[in-house]
Design a protein around this motif. Structure first.
Motif, mmCIF file in Angstrom:
data_model
loop_
_atom_site.group_PDB
_atom_site.id
_atom_site.type_symbol
_atom_site.label_atom_id
_atom_site.label_comp_id
_atom_site.label_asym_id
_atom_site.label_seq_id
_atom_site.Cartn_x
_atom_site.Cartn_y
_atom_site.Cartn_z
ATOM 1 N N ASP A 23 0.845 -1.194 0.000
ATOM 2 C CA ASP A 23 0.000 0.000 0.000
ATOM 3 C C ASP A 23 0.880 1.244 0.000
ATOM 4 O O ASP A 23 2.065 1.185 0.360
ATOM 5 N N ASP A 36 -3.288 0.698 -3.464
ATOM 6 C CA ASP A 36 -3.071 -0.688 -3.019
ATOM 7 C C ASP A 36 -2.441 -1.442 -4.186
ATOM 8 O O ASP A 36 -3.121 -1.781 -5.156
ATOM 9 N N ASP A 195 -8.430 -2.125 0.987
ATOM 10 C CA ASP A 195 -9.327 -3.207 1.415
ATOM 11 C C ASP A 195 -8.820 -3.957 2.645
ATOM 12 O O ASP A 195 -9.567 -4.723 3.248
ATOM 13 N N GLY A 196 -7.559 -3.710 3.021
ATOM 14 C CA GLY A 196 -7.067 -4.291 4.272
ATOM 15 C C GLY A 196 -7.835 -3.760 5.465
ATOM 16 O O GLY A 196 -7.940 -4.424 6.498
ATOM 17 N N ASP A 236 -4.239 -8.292 5.435
ATOM 18 C CA ASP A 236 -3.717 -7.573 4.273
ATOM 19 C C ASP A 236 -3.045 -6.295 4.791
ATOM 20 O O ASP A 236 -3.171 -5.957 5.968
ATOM 21 N N ASN A 237 -2.348 -5.623 3.916
ATOM 22 C CA ASN A 237 -1.821 -4.310 4.282
ATOM 23 C C ASN A 237 -3.002 -3.383 4.559
ATOM 24 O O ASN A 237 -4.051 -3.496 3.923
HETATM 25 MG MG MG Z 1 -5.174 -4.789 -0.215
#
Ligand code: MG
Length: 445
Positions: A23, A36, A195-196, A236-237
């Motif tokens: 990210d 992202d 989306d993390g 996720d990040n």
């Molecule tokens: Mg992501």
């Protein structure tokens, strides 16, 4: 650049599962953005950082646009330039082939006017006391399915292809950019995230964090969101940028009605119409405070700070205490079981040899069987080995040893002819005391 930066905060975090943070974020007032990157290895990082670098180089020009519509076109052009840079870099470097990135950017203009540029599944939210509204459409497989009515939000959150995006910067030389206007009222927050965050923290929680913590400490609000995603796995990040385009001018106590969450952009508030020339056109609509309603950030002033880390620590402590109690309970139960299965011979106060149940320690044994043999009638070796060693035996072994003692007295002893009196129920079984005491070693008495 500006002497009056609006309240804002930002953080990017690698999360708990990934080795790299792909990210990136941009805070370059009046332009704010997150990206992202995808592509694995270092390629995702290159894509997201390159896209924001290009976007940032356009920030001053975009910010200087004389009208909102000019700004929208300038922002769209900057996103297209970012796409071109990410795409071209792949042609120049074999290692970068396949990289791509999402990008969502918001330009903050005077009076709360917003211009949003967007490609991919990173999100922009508008948070006000009246509710949370996602400004951007997710350009993802599940996003399309939700918009077409074939999935609801809950099904989308669990869909196996929820991470598959349908639009990104980099794969193609051209891309359709959603670019549109919107409007923030006094105290409203804009939250941009990857989306993390949005995959693990729902819209209402994002809104609540900003409303509860944002006014006094925007960084605490952003940290709270990142921490919350990490507490839930940090799969996720995680990247969050928050900005309050128009500071709140209402300080008194605010309404406490629950947040309403608009999961899809409200119809009529804007349009995003990818057209032949790739330009989406939109019309902004004031979202709050037009009626003088309370502003964001004040609503829950005085409410206890809800710290997800604190909750996690408290629940960890609780789990530890419960685990220790369970271990103690198990240890106690185990000890009680061993105690109930342990017997040893000893010399009682009247000089007779008996069997006690339990351990040869004070308070941890009680009489089980009485024998007729006086300890001093045994040979010294037998007495030490059988009576004074206090070896732990099974009930059966102890009984056999006790019953065999009359055979070991050194002289005739009428008492030894008497039957052994059991305190418990009597049972007969011959045995060899010489082998009985060796099965389980006992602590020295
Ligand atoms: Mg992501």
């Amino acid at each position: 650049m500006s002497e009056h930066l609006p309240p804002h905060a930002a953080r990017t975090d690698v999360g708990r599962r990934r080795e790299h943070n792909e990210d990136a974020l941009l805070v370059q007032h009046p332009l704010y953005a997150v990206a992202d990157g995808v592509g694995g290895s270092a390629r995702g990082e290159v894509a997201s950082n390159l896209a924001l670098e290009v976007l940032g180089s356009h920030a001053r020009a975009i910010g200087a646009s004389s009208s909102a519509d000019d700004a929208r076109q300038a922002l769209e052009a900057a996103v297209l330039a970012a796409n071109g840079a990410v795409h071209d870099a792949q042609g120049a470097d074999e290692d970068l082939r396949g990289m791509a990135t999402t990008l969502v950017a918001v330009l903050v203009r005077a009076g709360g006017e917003l211009v949003v540029g967007h490609v991919g599944d990173s999100r922009a939210y508008l948070i006000s006391t009246t509710g949370v509204r996602q400004l951007t459409d997710d350009h993802s497989v599940v996003g399309e399915l939700v918009r077409s009515g074939r999935l609801d939000e809950q099904e989308a959150a669990a869909h196996p292809h929820r991470n598959v995006i349908t639009r990104a910067l980099g794969p193609e030389p051209d891309v359709t950019v959603d670019a549109f206007h919107d409007h923030a009222g006094p105290g409203d927050w804009i939250v941009l995230c990857t989306d993390g965050l949005s995959g693990l923290v729902d819209d209402e929680e994002i809104g609540r964090a900003m409303l509860e913590n944002g006014r006094l400490d925007p960084q605490a609000a952003v940290d709270r969101l990142v921490d919350q995603a990490n507490v839930r796995g940090g799969t996720d990040n995680i990247t969050v940028v928050a900005v309050q385009p128009v500071p709140s001018d209402v300080d008194d106590t605010l309404a406490t009605r629950p947040l309403e969450v608009a999961t899809a952009p409200a119809a009529g508030t804007r349009s995003s119409l990818p057209s032949a020339d790739g330009v989406g056109v939109g019309v902004g609509t004031p979202t709050t405070s037009a009626d003088g309603s309370p502003s964001v950030g004040d609503r829950l002033e005085g409410a206890p700070y809800h710290d997800p880390d604190g909750v996690a620590i408290r629940s960890r402590r609780l789990r530890t205490v419960i685990a220790v109690l369970l271990l103690l309970l198990l240890a106690f139960a185990g000890g009680a079981f061993v105690w109930s299965q342990s017997y040893f011979l000893l010399e009682r106060e009247d000089g007779t040899v008996g069997v006690d149940q339990g351990f040869p320690l004070p308070w941890l044994h009680h009489p089980h069987a009485a024998g007729p043999v006086q300890a001093d009638r045994l040979g010294q070796a037998d007495r030490e080995r059988i009576v004074e060693s206090h070896r732990l035996l099974s009930e059966e072994e102890a009984r056999r040893v006790l019953e065999g003692l009359p055979d070991r007295v050194e002289e005739d002893d009428p008492a030894a002819e008497r039957s052994i009196e059991r305190l418990g129920e009597g049972r007969d079984a011959p045995g060899d005391p010489a082998t009985a005491g060796s099965r389980r070693d006992a602590p020295a008495a």
